[in-house]
Design an enzyme around this catalytic site. Structure first.
Site, short mmCIF file in Angstrom:
data_model
loop_
_atom_site.label_atom_id
_atom_site.label_comp_id
_atom_site.label_asym_id
_atom_site.label_seq_id
_atom_site.Cartn_x
_atom_site.Cartn_y
_atom_site.Cartn_z
N LYS A 1 0.84 -1.20 0.00
CA LYS A 1 0.00 0.00 0.00
C LYS A 1 0.87 1.24 0.00
O LYS A 1 1.64 1.48 0.94
CB LYS A 1 -0.91 0.03 1.24
CG LYS A 1 -2.01 1.08 1.09
CD LYS A 1 -2.75 1.36 2.38
CE LYS A 1 -2.08 2.41 3.21
NZ LYS A 1 -1.97 3.74 2.58
N GLU B 1 10.42 1.57 10.00
CA GLU B 1 11.32 2.69 9.70
C GLU B 1 10.52 3.96 9.98
O GLU B 1 9.60 4.29 9.23
CB GLU B 1 11.74 2.65 8.23
CG GLU B 1 12.48 1.40 7.83
CD GLU B 1 13.84 1.25 8.49
OE1 GLU B 1 14.39 2.25 8.95
OE2 GLU B 1 14.32 0.11 8.57
N CYS C 1 13.26 11.78 5.68
CA CYS C 1 13.44 11.34 7.07
C CYS C 1 14.88 11.53 7.53
O CYS C 1 15.15 11.59 8.71
CB CYS C 1 13.04 9.88 7.20
SG CYS C 1 13.91 8.84 6.02
P1 NAD Z 1 2.21 8.08 8.03
O1 NAD Z 1 2.65 7.25 9.18
O2 NAD Z 1 1.06 8.97 8.20
O3 NAD Z 1 1.82 7.11 6.80
C1 NAD Z 1 2.74 6.21 6.23
C2 NAD Z 1 1.97 5.09 5.57
O4 NAD Z 1 1.31 4.33 6.57
C3 NAD Z 1 0.87 5.56 4.62
O5 NAD Z 1 0.77 4.63 3.56
C4 NAD Z 1 -0.37 5.51 5.50
O6 NAD Z 1 -1.56 5.35 4.78
C5 NAD Z 1 -0.08 4.28 6.34
N1 NAD Z 1 -0.71 4.26 7.65
C6 NAD Z 1 -1.01 5.31 8.46
N2 NAD Z 1 -1.59 4.86 9.60
C7 NAD Z 1 -1.65 3.51 9.50
C8 NAD Z 1 -2.14 2.47 10.36
N3 NAD Z 1 -2.71 2.75 11.52
N4 NAD Z 1 -2.04 1.20 9.94
C9 NAD Z 1 -1.46 0.91 8.75
N5 NAD Z 1 -1.00 1.83 7.90
C10 NAD Z 1 -1.08 3.12 8.27
O7 NAD Z 1 3.50 8.83 7.51
P2 NAD Z 1 3.59 9.91 6.34
O8 NAD Z 1 3.02 11.18 6.87
O9 NAD Z 1 3.08 9.30 5.08
O10 NAD Z 1 5.18 10.04 6.16
C11 NAD Z 1 5.98 10.87 6.92
C12 NAD Z 1 6.66 10.11 8.03
O11 NAD Z 1 7.42 9.02 7.51
C13 NAD Z 1 7.65 10.96 8.80
O12 NAD Z 1 7.50 10.70 10.17
C14 NAD Z 1 9.00 10.44 8.31
O13 NAD Z 1 10.07 10.64 9.21
C15 NAD Z 1 8.71 9.01 8.11
N6 NAD Z 1 9.69 8.40 7.21
C16 NAD Z 1 10.62 7.56 7.74
C17 NAD Z 1 11.58 6.99 6.91
C18 NAD Z 1 12.63 6.04 7.45
O14 NAD Z 1 13.29 5.38 6.64
N7 NAD Z 1 12.81 5.92 8.75
C19 NAD Z 1 11.58 7.29 5.55
C20 NAD Z 1 10.61 8.16 5.06
C21 NAD Z 1 9.66 8.71 5.90
#
Ligand code: NAD
Length: 485
Positions: free
Chosen positions: A178, A253, A287
């Protein structure tokens, strides 16, 4: 293959393109213009159940497919991504708001590289054997897990989506993936590419939709035995709470609040150029971006003056224009969050050295969401601004006197993803690298990536590692076989 199918995003289940069973759709907005570009299926547990059924049907044959054939298929997908670089880059920029040159230079080439890397990687993947005093021998099988879930965020959409899918497929798993509902286009285009490449039906299934509905349905489905997630720490916590009682394998991550530690003996020009990039590249929505810049006191004033001047020169503009260094913030919701964080910095007593405001562009981008690159000083390590991830073009400056103080400040958050150290003193760089609480450390550089290296964070930045053998180990189960000689 015609990839101009932006307005009709569908789920990819069992090799066919299907509307969601829910009948609901989410608006897909171009953040640079505010225009509606299409509708995203708001899928639910019924779509996920169908995808799982298709994956279960495909799994026995895919797991038994010789690695050389898997290599050829995944390598073919990499080639098709390269061939469609231009369309994919436009789709990425339309969805995410990042400059088109960046999509072309970084995001899409890296998506192809991910497939190519794991296509070849699986040809070299081997497991251990242990000989015990010539009495018995153990060997370890590395078998595919079965059906795995891959969930990715909006900041590097195709780049991170493929970073998970490629090793999962290479290792012989079937995948339910997804992408973020905020940036679904390139994942949808990838489903067409996989079809064209001849990936067998049901091996990769792509479900679109909201995290709390489609995402949770993936996490909860009993037949999905491993979850690889990249996203916020908040969602990671929720996913861990759902998956742990079901004993699913988990790779998380998560967020970061990365320090860049700058000592007075650094290579000034290289440090300056790179720190501008590590602060603001991709609108600060990586990130790995440095959001807390820690500067040795003796060079603090010099750094502050030059860094602020260079930041002011960054051009925020239409992401389709080659000259734009900063594009749009990914969504109105995220734009509002960043503006609130800048207000909080002001309320906490921070001094805004530059930026701090929305940018109003004309013509095509009049309704887009843009923010000036922002530099804040005068805040201590414990305030919200230095503790919470902002994930936008906002950095803080803090001075330090000694190496110990630098380390204390660097480690003073609940996160531990990536740290950057600037010094010409190798011993000092090593001492700090050893003690900094971080999964990744860059010395005198930033964002140099060798895909063989372990990638991931400590503390609230996550658990597990991606990349190289780590990813192939995550996506396989180890089975030990012991034979008496
Ligand atoms: P998010 O957590 O809102 O969403 C990420 C993904 O998870 C999306 O596909 C979303 O639909 C899904 N999701 C959200 N809640 C969920 C749940 N309860 N169950 C299952 N899936 C769920 O994050 P975002 O706003 O899309 O991205 C930004 C965040 O991602 C920042 O915190 C950033 O630091 C982090 N990030 C981390 C890395 C890493 O490698 N550590 C890399 C890129 C981004």
């Amino acid at each position: 293959m015609n990839l101009s199918v932006y307005n009709d995003i569908r789920n990819f289940i069992g090799g066919s393109f299907q509307p969601t069973r829910s009948g609901n759709y989410i608006d897909n907005i171009n953040p640079a213009t505010g225009e509606l570009t299409g509708k995203v299926p708001d899928s639910n547990e019924k779509d996920v159940a169908e995808a799982v059924a298709a994956a279960q049907k495909a799994f026995p044959q895919w797991a038994a497919t010789p690695v050389e054939k898997r290599f050829r298929l995944l390598n073919h997908i990499a080639g098709l991504i390269d061939e469609h670089l231009d369309e994919l880059a436009v789709a990425e920029t339309t969805d995410n708001g990042k400059p088109l040159w960046l999509s072309k230079k970084m995001d899409i080439p890296r998506a192809a590289a991910n497939f190519r890397f794991f296509a070849t990687g699986i040809m070299h993947f081997a497991s251990e054997s242990h000989n015990t005093e010539d009495k018995f021998i153990n060997y370890t099988l590395r078998q595919p897990i079965g059906i795995v879930g891959c969930i990715s965020p909006w900041n590097l959409p195709l780049y991170l989506f493929t970073w998970k899918i490629a090793p999962a497929l290479a290792a012989g798993n079937c995948v339910i993936a997804k992408p973020s509902e905020v940036t679904p286009l390139t994942a949808y285009l990838l489903s067409h590419i996989c079809k064209e490449a001849g990936l067998p039906d049901g091996v990769l299934n792509i479900i679109h939709g909201a995290g709390n509905i489609a995402g949770e349905a993936i996490v909860k489905h009993p037949a999905i035995r491993a979850i690889s997630f990249t996203g916020s720490t908040r969602a990671g916590e929720r996913i861990a709470s759902l998956a742990a009682p079901k004993f699913k394998k988990l790779s998380l991550e998560l967020g970061g609040k990365n320090p860049s530690v700058i000592f007075s003996d650094c290579d000034w020009e290289k440090m300056m150029q790179t720190t501008i990039q590590s602060s603001f590249r991709n609108q600060g929505e990586i990130c790995l971006c440095s959001s807390r810049i820690l500067i040795e006191e003796s060079i603090y004033e010099k750094f502050k003056k030059e860094f602020t001047e260079r930041t002011k020169q960054l051009k925020v503009g239409d992401p389709m224009e080659e000259s734009s260094q900063q594009g749009a913030i990914v969504s109105k919701v995220h734009f509002d969050k960043i503006i609130r964080c800048i207000d909080t910095a002001r309320q906490e007593g921070g001094k805004i050295l530059c930026g701090g405001n929305p940018v109003k562009l004309a013509a095509r981008c009049a309704n887009g969401h843009f923010i000036e690159p922002t530099v804040v000083e005068g805040l201590g390590p414990d305030c919200q601004t230095n503790q919470e991830e902002i994930f936008g073009p906002v950095v803080t400056l803090q001075p330090f006197k000694t190496e110990e103080e630098a380390l204390h400040l660097a480690n003073a958050t609940r996160y531990g993803l990536a740290a950057t150290i600037w010094t010409q003193d190798v011993s000092k760089a090593n001492r700090v690298a050893i003690k900094v609480e971080s999964g990744i450390v860059w010395v005198n550089c930033w964002l140099l990536r060798d895909l063989r290296t372990p990638f991931g964070g400590v503390k609230n930045s996550g658990i597990g590692r991606e990349g190289g053998w780590e990813a192939l180990r995550f996506f396989t189960e180890a089975k030990n076989v012991c034979i008496q000689i």
